[in-house]
Design a protein around this motif. Structure first.
Motif, mmCIF file in Angstrom:
data_model
loop_
_atom_site.group_PDB
_atom_site.id
_atom_site.type_symbol
_atom_site.label_atom_id
_atom_site.label_comp_id
_atom_site.label_asym_id
_atom_site.label_seq_id
_atom_site.Cartn_x
_atom_site.Cartn_y
_atom_site.Cartn_z
ATOM 1 N N ARG A 146 -18.711 -7.221 -15.283
ATOM 2 C CA ARG A 146 -17.719 -7.305 -16.362
ATOM 3 C C ARG A 146 -18.369 -7.783 -17.656
ATOM 4 N NH1 ARG A 146 -14.778 -9.824 -12.155
ATOM 5 N NH2 ARG A 146 -13.145 -8.464 -11.290
ATOM 6 N N ASN A 147 -19.294 -8.716 -17.535
ATOM 7 C CA ASN A 147 -19.938 -9.280 -18.729
ATOM 8 C C ASN A 147 -20.766 -8.251 -19.487
ATOM 9 O OD1 ASN A 147 -18.837 -11.805 -18.201
ATOM 10 N ND2 ASN A 147 -20.640 -12.504 -17.049
ATOM 11 N N VAL A 148 -21.242 -7.229 -18.800
ATOM 12 C CA VAL A 148 -22.025 -6.188 -19.472
ATOM 13 C C VAL A 148 -21.193 -4.947 -19.766
ATOM 14 C CG1 VAL A 148 -24.195 -6.988 -18.501
ATOM 15 C CG2 VAL A 148 -22.880 -5.268 -17.263
ATOM 16 N N GLY A 149 -19.869 -5.055 -19.593
ATOM 17 C CA GLY A 149 -18.987 -3.971 -20.000
ATOM 18 C C GLY A 149 -18.592 -2.976 -18.933
ATOM 19 N N VAL A 150 -18.890 -3.246 -17.686
ATOM 20 C CA VAL A 150 -18.503 -2.322 -16.614
ATOM 21 C C VAL A 150 -17.008 -2.483 -16.333
ATOM 22 C CG1 VAL A 150 -18.806 -1.731 -14.180
ATOM 23 C CG2 VAL A 150 -20.788 -2.337 -15.575
ATOM 24 N N PRO A 151 -16.242 -1.387 -16.339
ATOM 25 C CA PRO A 151 -14.800 -1.483 -16.029
ATOM 26 C C PRO A 151 -14.586 -1.650 -14.524
ATOM 27 C CG PRO A 151 -15.385 0.789 -16.453
ATOM 28 C CD PRO A 151 -16.629 -0.014 -16.708
ATOM 29 N N VAL A 152 -14.738 -2.868 -14.040
ATOM 30 C CA VAL A 152 -14.719 -3.126 -12.606
ATOM 31 C C VAL A 152 -13.369 -2.746 -11.996
ATOM 32 C CG1 VAL A 152 -14.880 -4.924 -10.845
ATOM 33 C CG2 VAL A 152 -16.466 -4.920 -12.772
ATOM 34 N N ALA A 153 -12.276 -3.159 -12.637
ATOM 35 C CA ALA A 153 -10.946 -2.884 -12.085
ATOM 36 C C ALA A 153 -10.698 -1.383 -11.961
ATOM 37 C CB ALA A 153 -9.878 -3.542 -12.950
ATOM 38 N N ARG A 154 -11.005 -0.638 -13.022
ATOM 39 C CA ARG A 154 -10.792 0.808 -12.979
ATOM 40 C C ARG A 154 -11.670 1.462 -11.940
ATOM 41 N NH1 ARG A 154 -12.037 4.420 -18.232
ATOM 42 N NH2 ARG A 154 -13.702 2.877 -18.203
ATOM 43 N N THR A 155 -12.904 1.004 -11.813
ATOM 44 C CA THR A 155 -13.821 1.565 -10.823
ATOM 45 C C THR A 155 -13.270 1.392 -9.412
ATOM 46 O OG1 THR A 155 -15.736 1.124 -12.230
ATOM 47 C CG2 THR A 155 -16.152 1.441 -9.888
ATOM 48 N N LYS A 156 -12.795 0.202 -9.098
ATOM 49 C CA LYS A 156 -12.291 -0.050 -7.751
ATOM 50 C C LYS A 156 -11.006 0.721 -7.477
ATOM 51 C CE LYS A 156 -14.558 -4.481 -7.028
ATOM 52 N NZ LYS A 156 -14.478 -5.813 -6.420
ATOM 53 N N ILE A 157 -10.140 0.838 -8.467
ATOM 54 C CA ILE A 157 -8.914 1.618 -8.276
ATOM 55 C C ILE A 157 -9.257 3.073 -7.974
ATOM 56 C CG2 ILE A 157 -6.877 2.525 -9.457
ATOM 57 C CD1 ILE A 157 -6.668 -0.141 -10.924
ATOM 58 N N LEU A 158 -10.216 3.632 -8.714
ATOM 59 C CA LEU A 158 -10.608 5.022 -8.470
ATOM 60 C C LEU A 158 -11.227 5.196 -7.086
ATOM 61 C CD1 LEU A 158 -12.062 6.020 -11.958
ATOM 62 C CD2 LEU A 158 -9.905 6.765 -10.922
ATOM 63 N N LEU A 159 -11.946 4.185 -6.610
ATOM 64 C CA LEU A 159 -12.517 4.263 -5.266
ATOM 65 C C LEU A 159 -11.416 4.268 -4.206
ATOM 66 C CD1 LEU A 159 -15.583 1.873 -5.628
ATOM 67 C CD2 LEU A 159 -15.621 4.362 -5.432
ATOM 68 N N PHE A 160 -10.375 3.480 -4.406
ATOM 69 C CA PHE A 160 -9.239 3.505 -3.481
ATOM 70 C C PHE A 160 -8.538 4.867 -3.521
ATOM 71 C CE2 PHE A 160 -9.415 -1.201 -3.555
ATOM 72 C CZ PHE A 160 -9.284 -1.439 -2.195
ATOM 73 N N VAL A 161 -8.426 5.432 -4.703
ATOM 74 C CA VAL A 161 -7.849 6.780 -4.812
ATOM 75 C C VAL A 161 -8.702 7.781 -4.044
ATOM 76 C CG1 VAL A 161 -7.336 8.661 -6.422
ATOM 77 C CG2 VAL A 161 -6.691 6.324 -7.001
ATOM 78 N N GLY A 162 -10.020 7.609 -4.086
ATOM 79 C CA GLY A 162 -10.900 8.515 -3.356
ATOM 80 C C GLY A 162 -10.692 8.459 -1.860
ATOM 81 N N THR A 163 -10.561 7.257 -1.296
ATOM 82 C CA THR A 163 -10.361 7.159 0.156
ATOM 83 C C THR A 163 -9.017 7.737 0.570
ATOM 84 O OG1 THR A 163 -9.500 4.894 -0.087
ATOM 85 C CG2 THR A 163 -11.847 5.149 0.363
#
Length: 375
Positions: free
Chosen positions: A256-273
């Motif tokens: 998060r400190n370097v600008g990675v959208p962690v929340a969006r990334t994890k939500i998209l991974l759940f959508v993938g499964t």
């Protein structure tokens, strides 16, 4: 008379620097150091899974008890690859989610429930099959969004959230089906025409490469398995989103400190499964023209086992899509190889337990070697 102007003192030349010592001359920037071939191989998370797959295949080749040694024939290849395809379509996105630092225990229930949805829409409601396929995928996407949003906003452990989702699906698969299906837990196609069924079967539930030695051919689920794996490998290794997955699973706060959208990334991974679970449900129904309430129950553990065998760490931040696919192949070979070897199939779970333990040991050694090599 005026005094002559004072001369500006010229700086004395700097003394020559001493010659570099032999140790400094020999020092090399560690970033430019070439790693050995063995070290580069050991950095691959899929190494343990590949070695395991070779060992398992050789084991069942040596113990094949069929009269014509069918394990090495097209019949044997079709049997375990078909089994591996159903596990692999789910194991690969589950592996990506684990690399991202989360779990999804609802996948087994989702695969069964989406097959039931297909059966209800096509068999009972007589909807167009392609409309049912589209709605099933929309349902899967919505469930993934729900799981992901709840996990990232509530900060609850993902295995708790998705376990609750799993129990909801299991209750609906049993109680709900009994209620709408007149007391029966099995839903099949009723008599009459079903628009779009044949064309949907050609895409999701048909076979290919028929021959004299294999009249039934290979199921299209194998092609879907390969396609999902290729997409996941490209996504993980060639895109920015793949870097986000590793960062989110390795250290979410630093990411998060370097600008990675962690929340969006994890939500998209759940959508993938969840979308992959919908795909498995669609394939399962269109192959068999039916669905049962207990379908998919307990399979979520197979998906996680395949990902772990493939090198995905339970702590996140490390793993491989190829490794998860190979792990699914190992499970497929394990289930079918026991039958071809003439062993008691009740020992399947014990065999899987041994494979899981050995895989964790090998993957731990590989990971530690790879970590030391980066220092």
């Amino acid at each position: 008379m005026t005094e002559p102007a004072a001369r500006t003192a010229e700086p004395e030349p700097a003394p020559p620097s001493p010659p570099p010592s032999s140790s400094a001359a020999e020092a090399v920037d560690e970033r430019l150091t070439q790693a050995s071939f063995l070290t580069r191989v050991m950095r691959r998370p899929a190494l343990g899974a590949l070695l395991g797959a070779v060992v398992v295949f050789i084991l069942f080749t040596a113990t094949d008890a069929t009269p014509q040694h069918l394990w090495l024939s097209q019949t044997g290849l079709e049997s375990w690859s078909q089994q591996a395809a159903f596990f692999g379509i789910m194991a690969v996105p589950v592996g990506l989610l684990m690399i991202g630092g989360e779990f999804d225990l609802s996948t087994g229930g989702m695969t069964g429930f989406t097959a039931i949805l297909m059966a209800l829409m096509v068999g009972n409601l007589h909807w167009n099959t392609w409309l049912a396929v589209a709605l099933t995928f929309v349902f899967g996407i919505c469930i993934g969004l729900l799981n992901g949003v709840i996990v990232v906003t509530s900060k609850l452990p993902s295995f708790i959230v998705t376990l609750a989702t799993y129990f909801v699906f299991r209750g609906l698969s049993i109680g709900g089906v009994l209620k709408v299906n007149h007391g029966s837990t099995s839903i099949g196609l009723s008599a009459g025409a079903h628009p779009g069924l044949n064309s949907a079967k050609a895409v999701f539930g048909s076979s290919f490469a028929r021959s004299a030695t294999l009249p039934s051919g290979y199921q299209t689920a194998i092609l879907w398995f390969i396609g999902v794996t290729v997409v996941a490998v490209w996504l993980l290794g060639r895109t920015t989103f793949g870097n986000w997955i590793f960062a989110a699973g390795g250290d979410a706060n630093a990411a998060r400190n370097v600008g990675v959208p962690v929340a969006r990334t994890k939500i998209l991974l759940f959508v993938g499964t969840s979308t992959a679970a919908a795909l498995v449900g669609v394939i399962s129904f269109l192959q068999s023209d039916s669905a049962v309430s207990e379908q998919g129950v307990g399979y979520e553990f197979y998906y996680i086992i395949a990902a772990v065998v493939g090198g995905c760490l339970l702590t996140g931040g490390y793993g491989s899509a190829v490794g998860a696919a190979i792990g699914a192949c190992i499970i497929g070979m394990a289930f079918q190889g026991v039958i071809y070897s003439g062993w008691d199939s009740s020992w399947d779970f014990s065999f899987l337990g041994v494979i899981l333990f050995l895989a964790v040991v090998v993957n731990t050694v590989v990971y530690r070697r790879a970590t030391r090599a980066r220092r």
